[in-house]
Design an enzyme around this catalytic site. Structure first.
Site, PDB file in Angstrom:
ATOM      1  CG  ASP A 108      -1.886  -8.375  -2.210  1.00 40.28           C
ATOM      2  OD1 ASP A 108      -2.322  -8.780  -3.299  1.00 40.28           O
ATOM      3  OD2 ASP A 108      -0.720  -7.932  -2.073  1.00 40.28           O
ATOM      4  CB  SER A 109      -0.168 -12.435  -3.156  1.00 42.38           C
ATOM      5  OG  SER A 109       0.329 -11.246  -3.723  1.00 42.38           O
ATOM      6  CB  CYS A 130      -5.020  -9.676  -4.542  1.00 37.88           C
ATOM      7  SG  CYS A 130      -4.033 -10.732  -5.608  1.00 37.88           S
ATOM      8  CG  ASN A 131      -5.531  -5.821  -9.693  1.00 40.76           C
ATOM      9  OD1 ASN A 131      -6.359  -5.196 -10.337  1.00 40.76           O
ATOM     10  ND2 ASN A 131      -4.781  -5.242  -8.783  1.00 40.76           N
ATOM     11  CB  THR A 132      -3.645 -12.275  -9.130  1.00 37.85           C
ATOM     12  OG1 THR A 132      -2.651 -11.390  -9.644  1.00 37.85           O
ATOM     13  CG2 THR A 132      -3.462 -13.653  -9.703  1.00 37.85           C
ATOM     14  CE1 TYR A 174      -1.245 -16.068  -2.960  1.00 36.87           C
ATOM     15  CE2 TYR A 174      -3.371 -15.020  -3.346  1.00 36.87           C
ATOM     16  CZ  TYR A 174      -2.509 -15.700  -2.507  1.00 36.87           C
ATOM     17  OH  TYR A 174      -2.905 -16.005  -1.244  1.00 36.87           O
ATOM     18  N   GLY A 175       0.560 -14.248  -9.108  1.00 33.19           N
ATOM     19  CA  GLY A 175       0.377 -13.917 -10.525  1.00 33.19           C
ATOM     20  C   GLY A 175       0.878 -14.955 -11.503  1.00 33.19           C
ATOM     21  CD  GLU A 195       5.557  -8.996  -1.368  1.00 30.14           C
ATOM     22  OE1 GLU A 195       5.992  -9.353  -0.256  1.00 30.14           O
ATOM     23  OE2 GLU A 195       4.382  -8.631  -1.554  1.00 30.14           O
ATOM     24  CB  CYS A 207      -0.371  -5.636 -10.014  1.00 29.88           C
ATOM     25  SG  CYS A 207       0.509  -6.503  -8.699  1.00 29.88           S
ATOM     26  CB  THR A 208      -2.829  -4.224  -4.905  1.00 26.71           C
ATOM     27  OG1 THR A 208      -2.446  -5.579  -4.644  1.00 26.71           O
ATOM     28  CG2 THR A 208      -4.295  -4.173  -5.262  1.00 26.71           C
ATOM     29  CG  HIS A 209       2.732  -6.071  -5.100  1.00 22.43           C
ATOM     30  ND1 HIS A 209       1.664  -6.914  -4.970  1.00 22.43           N
ATOM     31  CD2 HIS A 209       3.665  -6.498  -4.220  1.00 22.43           C
ATOM     32  CE1 HIS A 209       1.945  -7.837  -4.065  1.00 22.43           C
ATOM     33  NE2 HIS A 209       3.143  -7.610  -3.592  1.00 22.43           N
TER      34      HIS A 209
HETATM   35  N1  DGL Z   1      -0.868  -7.760  -5.681  1.00 25.92           N
HETATM   36  C1  DGL Z   1      -1.400  -8.775  -6.484  1.00 25.92           C
HETATM   37  C2  DGL Z   1      -2.259  -8.293  -7.605  1.00 25.92           C
HETATM   38  O1  DGL Z   1      -2.867  -7.264  -7.438  1.00 25.92           O
HETATM   39  C3  DGL Z   1      -0.654 -10.021  -6.748  1.00 25.92           C
HETATM   40  C4  DGL Z   1       0.762 -10.005  -7.083  1.00 25.92           C
HETATM   41  C5  DGL Z   1       1.291 -11.407  -7.098  1.00 25.92           C
HETATM   42  O2  DGL Z   1       1.239 -12.038  -6.037  1.00 25.92           O
HETATM   43  O3  DGL Z   1       1.721 -11.865  -8.162  1.00 25.92           O
HETATM   44  O4  DGL Z   1      -2.384  -8.917  -8.622  1.00 25.92           O
END
Ligand code: DGL
Length: 282
Positions: free
Chosen positions: A21-22, A84-86, A53-54, A163, A195-197
Protein backbone atom coordinates in the site's frame (compact mmCIF):
# COMPACT_ATOMS: atom_id res chain seq x y z
CA UNK A 1 -4.62 -7.32 -23.33
CA UNK A 2 -3.50 -10.84 -22.57
CA UNK A 3 -2.10 -11.76 -19.18
CA UNK A 4 1.19 -13.63 -18.86
CA UNK A 5 1.12 -17.36 -18.13
CA UNK A 6 1.77 -18.29 -14.51
CA UNK A 7 5.21 -19.76 -13.93
CA UNK A 8 4.45 -22.82 -11.77
CA UNK A 9 8.15 -23.25 -10.93
CA UNK A 10 8.00 -20.01 -8.95
CA UNK A 11 4.91 -20.93 -6.97
CA UNK A 12 5.85 -22.66 -3.73
CA UNK A 13 3.39 -23.43 -0.93
CA UNK A 14 5.63 -22.19 1.84
CA UNK A 15 6.60 -18.98 0.03
CA UNK A 16 5.34 -15.69 1.49
CA UNK A 17 2.57 -13.45 0.14
CA UNK A 18 3.58 -9.92 -0.81
CA UNK A 19 1.22 -7.10 0.20
CA UNK A 20 1.60 -3.39 -0.46
CA UNK A 21 0.00 0.00 0.00
CA UNK A 22 1.06 3.63 -0.07
CA UNK A 23 1.34 3.57 3.73
CA UNK A 24 -0.44 2.04 6.71
CA UNK A 25 -3.81 1.43 4.99
CA UNK A 26 -2.86 -1.99 3.65
CA UNK A 27 -2.48 -3.18 7.23
CA UNK A 28 -6.28 -3.46 7.30
CA UNK A 29 -5.92 -6.08 4.57
CA UNK A 30 -3.00 -7.82 6.32
CA UNK A 31 -5.10 -8.05 9.49
CA UNK A 32 -7.82 -9.83 7.53
CA UNK A 33 -5.38 -12.18 5.75
CA UNK A 34 -3.91 -13.18 9.12
CA UNK A 35 -7.42 -13.84 10.42
CA UNK A 36 -8.53 -15.95 7.45
CA UNK A 37 -5.32 -17.75 6.46
CA UNK A 38 -3.11 -17.69 9.54
CA UNK A 39 -0.53 -20.13 8.16
CA UNK A 40 0.70 -17.72 5.53
CA UNK A 41 3.90 -15.72 5.72
CA UNK A 42 3.57 -12.08 4.69
CA UNK A 43 6.01 -9.48 3.37
CA UNK A 44 4.44 -6.01 3.61
CA UNK A 45 5.65 -2.85 1.96
CA UNK A 46 4.23 0.60 2.87
CA UNK A 47 5.42 3.44 0.67
CA UNK A 48 5.58 5.94 3.54
CA UNK A 49 8.01 8.24 1.72
CA UNK A 50 5.64 8.79 -1.20
CA UNK A 51 2.17 8.60 0.41
CA UNK A 52 -0.44 9.75 -0.65
CA UNK A 53 -0.98 8.01 -3.98
CA UNK A 54 -4.53 9.28 -4.33
CA UNK A 55 -3.56 12.70 -5.64
CA UNK A 56 -0.95 11.39 -8.11
CA UNK A 57 -1.24 10.51 -11.79
CA UNK A 58 -1.83 7.08 -13.27
CA UNK A 59 1.73 6.99 -14.65
CA UNK A 60 3.31 7.84 -11.33
CA UNK A 61 1.21 5.34 -9.34
CA UNK A 62 1.98 2.67 -11.94
CA UNK A 63 5.72 3.37 -11.78
CA UNK A 64 5.67 3.23 -7.95
CA UNK A 65 3.66 0.00 -8.00
CA UNK A 66 6.04 -1.64 -10.48
CA UNK A 67 9.02 -0.76 -8.27
CA UNK A 68 7.29 -2.26 -5.25
CA UNK A 69 6.42 -5.45 -7.13
CA UNK A 70 10.10 -5.79 -8.13
CA UNK A 71 11.08 -5.32 -4.47
CA UNK A 72 8.54 -7.87 -3.20
CA UNK A 73 9.63 -10.39 -5.80
CA UNK A 74 13.13 -10.45 -4.31
CA UNK A 75 11.49 -12.53 -1.54
CA UNK A 76 10.19 -15.12 -4.05
CA UNK A 77 6.61 -14.34 -3.06
CA UNK A 78 3.97 -16.71 -4.44
CA UNK A 79 1.38 -14.01 -4.98
CA UNK A 80 0.95 -10.26 -4.52
CA UNK A 81 -1.98 -8.39 -3.02
CA UNK A 82 -2.32 -4.78 -4.10
CA UNK A 83 -3.81 -3.61 -0.77
CA UNK A 84 -4.44 -0.13 -2.12
CA UNK A 85 -7.51 0.92 -4.08
CA UNK A 86 -5.65 3.66 -5.91
CA UNK A 87 -2.95 1.29 -7.14
CA UNK A 88 -5.63 -1.31 -7.93
CA UNK A 89 -7.52 1.28 -9.99
CA UNK A 90 -4.52 2.68 -11.82
CA UNK A 91 -1.89 -0.04 -12.00
CA UNK A 92 -3.39 -3.51 -11.50
CA UNK A 93 -3.96 -4.19 -15.18
CA UNK A 94 -0.39 -3.26 -16.10
CA UNK A 95 1.00 -5.30 -13.20
CA UNK A 96 -1.04 -8.36 -14.17
CA UNK A 97 0.12 -8.20 -17.77
CA UNK A 98 3.76 -8.20 -16.71
CA UNK A 99 3.47 -10.85 -14.01
CA UNK A 100 4.03 -14.61 -14.05
CA UNK A 101 2.74 -14.92 -10.48
CA UNK A 102 -0.87 -14.10 -9.47
CA UNK A 103 -1.65 -10.51 -8.46
CA UNK A 104 -4.95 -9.44 -6.93
CA UNK A 105 -6.36 -6.05 -6.01
CA UNK A 106 -9.01 -4.81 -3.59
CA UNK A 107 -11.53 -3.15 -5.89
CA UNK A 108 -13.22 -6.17 -7.47
CA UNK A 109 -13.83 -7.92 -4.12
CA UNK A 110 -15.27 -4.71 -2.65
CA UNK A 111 -17.52 -4.14 -5.65
CA UNK A 112 -18.83 -7.70 -5.41
CA UNK A 113 -19.75 -7.34 -1.75
CA UNK A 114 -21.52 -4.04 -2.35
CA UNK A 115 -23.53 -5.49 -5.24
CA UNK A 116 -24.57 -8.35 -2.95
CA UNK A 117 -25.57 -6.33 0.09
CA UNK A 118 -27.43 -3.35 -1.38
CA UNK A 119 -31.20 -3.58 -1.11
CA UNK A 120 -32.26 -0.27 -2.66
CA UNK A 121 -29.54 -0.19 -5.35
CA UNK A 122 -28.07 3.09 -4.10
CA UNK A 123 -24.42 2.64 -3.29
CA UNK A 124 -21.96 5.24 -2.07
CA UNK A 125 -18.21 4.94 -2.60
CA UNK A 126 -15.71 6.99 -0.66
CA UNK A 127 -12.13 6.83 -1.87
CA UNK A 128 -9.19 8.90 -3.06
CA UNK A 129 -9.52 11.38 -5.92
CA UNK A 130 -7.74 8.91 -8.20
CA UNK A 131 -10.06 5.98 -7.42
CA UNK A 132 -13.21 8.10 -7.74
CA UNK A 133 -11.95 9.72 -10.95
CA UNK A 134 -11.21 6.31 -12.49
CA UNK A 135 -14.90 5.26 -11.99
CA UNK A 136 -13.63 1.74 -11.43
CA UNK A 137 -16.10 0.80 -8.68
CA UNK A 138 -18.98 1.91 -10.83
CA UNK A 139 -17.66 -0.10 -13.77
CA UNK A 140 -17.29 -3.32 -11.73
CA UNK A 141 -20.57 -3.01 -9.85
CA UNK A 142 -22.56 -2.38 -13.02
CA UNK A 143 -21.12 -5.53 -14.56
CA UNK A 144 -22.49 -7.47 -11.59
CA UNK A 145 -25.85 -5.82 -11.09
CA UNK A 146 -28.23 -3.75 -13.13
CA UNK A 147 -30.39 -0.93 -11.81
CA UNK A 148 -27.83 0.39 -9.39
CA UNK A 149 -26.78 3.98 -8.92
CA UNK A 150 -23.30 4.66 -7.61
CA UNK A 151 -22.38 7.90 -5.90
CA UNK A 152 -18.66 8.57 -5.56
CA UNK A 153 -17.12 11.02 -3.15
CA UNK A 154 -13.39 11.72 -2.89
CA UNK A 155 -12.21 12.20 0.71
CA UNK A 156 -8.54 13.15 0.27
CA UNK A 157 -7.95 14.50 3.79
CA UNK A 158 -8.82 11.23 5.50
CA UNK A 159 -5.55 9.57 4.40
CA UNK A 160 -3.17 12.06 6.07
CA UNK A 161 -5.38 12.09 9.20
CA UNK A 162 -5.13 8.30 9.43
CA UNK A 163 -1.38 8.32 8.69
CA UNK A 164 -1.06 10.75 11.62
CA UNK A 165 -2.89 8.29 13.85
CA UNK A 166 -5.88 10.62 14.44
CA UNK A 167 -8.32 7.73 14.38
CA UNK A 168 -10.71 8.79 17.14
CA UNK A 169 -10.40 12.54 16.98
CA UNK A 170 -12.84 15.45 16.70
CA UNK A 171 -10.92 16.86 13.72
CA UNK A 172 -11.28 13.60 11.79
CA UNK A 173 -14.95 13.43 12.72
CA UNK A 174 -15.59 17.00 11.51
CA UNK A 175 -13.82 16.41 8.18
CA UNK A 176 -15.61 13.10 7.66
CA UNK A 177 -18.97 14.73 8.41
CA UNK A 178 -18.38 17.35 5.72
CA UNK A 179 -17.44 14.73 3.14
CA UNK A 180 -20.33 12.42 3.99
CA UNK A 181 -23.12 14.98 4.32
CA UNK A 182 -24.06 14.80 0.64
CA UNK A 183 -24.20 11.00 0.75
CA UNK A 184 -26.52 11.09 3.76
CA UNK A 185 -28.96 13.27 1.84
CA UNK A 186 -29.38 10.86 -1.07
CA UNK A 187 -30.52 7.76 0.78
CA UNK A 188 -27.74 5.28 0.01
CA UNK A 189 -28.03 1.99 1.89
CA UNK A 190 -24.46 0.80 1.29
CA UNK A 191 -21.16 2.64 1.59
CA UNK A 192 -17.94 1.16 0.23
CA UNK A 193 -14.84 2.14 2.16
CA UNK A 194 -12.90 2.38 -1.10
CA UNK A 195 -9.55 3.25 0.41
CA UNK A 196 -7.72 0.81 2.65
CA UNK A 197 -7.01 3.58 5.15
CA UNK A 198 -10.71 4.17 5.86
CA UNK A 199 -11.56 1.01 7.83
CA UNK A 200 -9.28 2.48 10.49
CA UNK A 201 -11.88 5.22 11.05
CA UNK A 202 -14.80 2.89 10.54
CA UNK A 203 -16.50 3.64 13.83
CA UNK A 204 -16.50 7.38 13.09
CA UNK A 205 -17.87 6.76 9.59
CA UNK A 206 -20.52 4.38 10.94
CA UNK A 207 -21.62 6.88 13.57
CA UNK A 208 -22.05 9.58 10.92
CA UNK A 209 -23.89 7.40 8.38
CA UNK A 210 -26.16 5.75 10.95
CA UNK A 211 -27.21 2.12 11.41
CA UNK A 212 -29.29 1.86 8.20
CA UNK A 213 -26.19 2.12 6.01
CA UNK A 214 -24.04 -1.00 5.58
CA UNK A 215 -20.34 -0.20 5.47
CA UNK A 216 -18.37 -2.43 3.11
CA UNK A 217 -14.73 -3.04 3.94
CA UNK A 218 -13.18 -4.70 0.85
CA UNK A 219 -10.42 -6.23 3.01
CA UNK A 220 -12.63 -9.10 4.12
CA UNK A 221 -13.59 -10.14 0.57
CA UNK A 222 -10.03 -9.63 -0.65
CA UNK A 223 -8.67 -12.06 1.93
CA UNK A 224 -11.41 -14.52 0.95
CA UNK A 225 -10.57 -14.18 -2.72
CA UNK A 226 -6.89 -14.67 -1.91
CA UNK A 227 -7.67 -17.83 0.04
CA UNK A 228 -9.75 -19.20 -2.84
CA UNK A 229 -7.04 -18.33 -5.35
CA UNK A 230 -4.33 -20.07 -3.32
CA UNK A 231 -6.57 -23.09 -2.67
CA UNK A 232 -7.35 -23.33 -6.40
CA UNK A 233 -3.65 -23.40 -7.24
CA UNK A 234 -2.92 -25.78 -4.34
CA UNK A 235 -0.71 -23.11 -2.81
CA UNK A 236 -2.11 -22.75 0.71
CA UNK A 237 0.69 -23.23 3.20
CA UNK A 238 0.02 -26.52 4.93
CA UNK A 239 2.42 -25.98 7.80
CA UNK A 240 2.22 -23.35 10.51
CA UNK A 241 5.40 -21.31 10.20
CA UNK A 242 7.32 -20.78 13.43
CA UNK A 243 6.60 -17.48 15.09
CA UNK A 244 9.53 -15.19 14.67
CA UNK A 245 10.93 -12.36 12.75
CA UNK A 246 10.42 -13.77 9.31
CA UNK A 247 6.79 -14.84 9.49
CA UNK A 248 5.55 -11.28 9.07
CA UNK A 249 8.07 -8.85 7.67
CA UNK A 250 7.40 -5.15 7.27
CA UNK A 251 9.27 -2.75 5.02
CA UNK A 252 8.68 0.93 4.36
CA UNK A 253 10.33 3.67 2.32
CA UNK A 254 10.64 6.05 5.32
CA UNK A 255 9.94 6.47 9.05
CA UNK A 256 10.21 2.84 10.06
CA UNK A 257 9.84 3.47 13.80
CA UNK A 258 6.63 5.44 13.40
CA UNK A 259 5.24 2.77 11.10
CA UNK A 260 6.14 0.04 13.57
CA UNK A 261 4.28 1.73 16.41
CA UNK A 262 1.24 2.14 14.20
CA UNK A 263 1.37 -1.43 12.89
CA UNK A 264 1.53 -2.78 16.43
CA UNK A 265 -1.54 -0.81 17.40
CA UNK A 266 -3.52 -2.38 14.55
CA UNK A 267 -2.20 -5.91 14.37
CA UNK A 268 -2.08 -7.31 17.85
CA UNK A 269 0.63 -9.73 17.03
CA UNK A 270 3.84 -8.28 18.40
CA UNK A 271 5.41 -7.14 15.15
CA UNK A 272 9.09 -7.22 15.76
CA UNK A 273 10.54 -4.86 13.24
CA UNK A 274 9.98 -2.61 10.27
CA UNK A 275 12.88 -1.70 8.04
CA UNK A 276 13.27 1.26 5.73
CA UNK A 277 14.60 0.51 2.25
CA UNK A 278 15.36 2.65 -0.78
CA UNK A 279 12.49 1.80 -3.10
CA UNK A 280 13.86 4.01 -5.88
CA UNK A 281 16.63 1.43 -6.30
CA UNK A 282 14.12 -1.11 -7.68
N1 DGL B 1 -4.76 3.32 0.90
C1 DGL B 1 -4.80 3.74 -0.43
C2 DGL B 1 -6.05 3.39 -1.16
O1 DGL B 1 -6.63 2.38 -0.82
C3 DGL B 1 -4.15 4.99 -0.86
C4 DGL B 1 -4.28 6.22 -0.10
C5 DGL B 1 -3.36 7.27 -0.66
O2 DGL B 1 -2.15 7.02 -0.63
O3 DGL B 1 -3.86 8.29 -1.14
O4 DGL B 1 -6.46 4.04 -2.08
Amino acid sequence: MKKMELNKELLKKDAPIGVFDSGVGGLTVVREIIRQIPNEKIIYFGDTARVPYGSKSRDTVTRFSEQIVRFLRTFQVKTIVVACNTASAYALEALEQESDIPIIGVVRPGARTAAEVTRNGRIGVIATEATIGSQIYSEYIKKLKQNVTIYGKACPLLVPLVEEGLLEDPVTEEIARRYLSELIDIDIDTLILGCTHYPLVRSTLGRIMGPEVTLVNPAYETARELKELLAGLDLLNSQTPALGSNRYQFYVSDMAEKFLRFANSIIKYGILSARAINIEAY
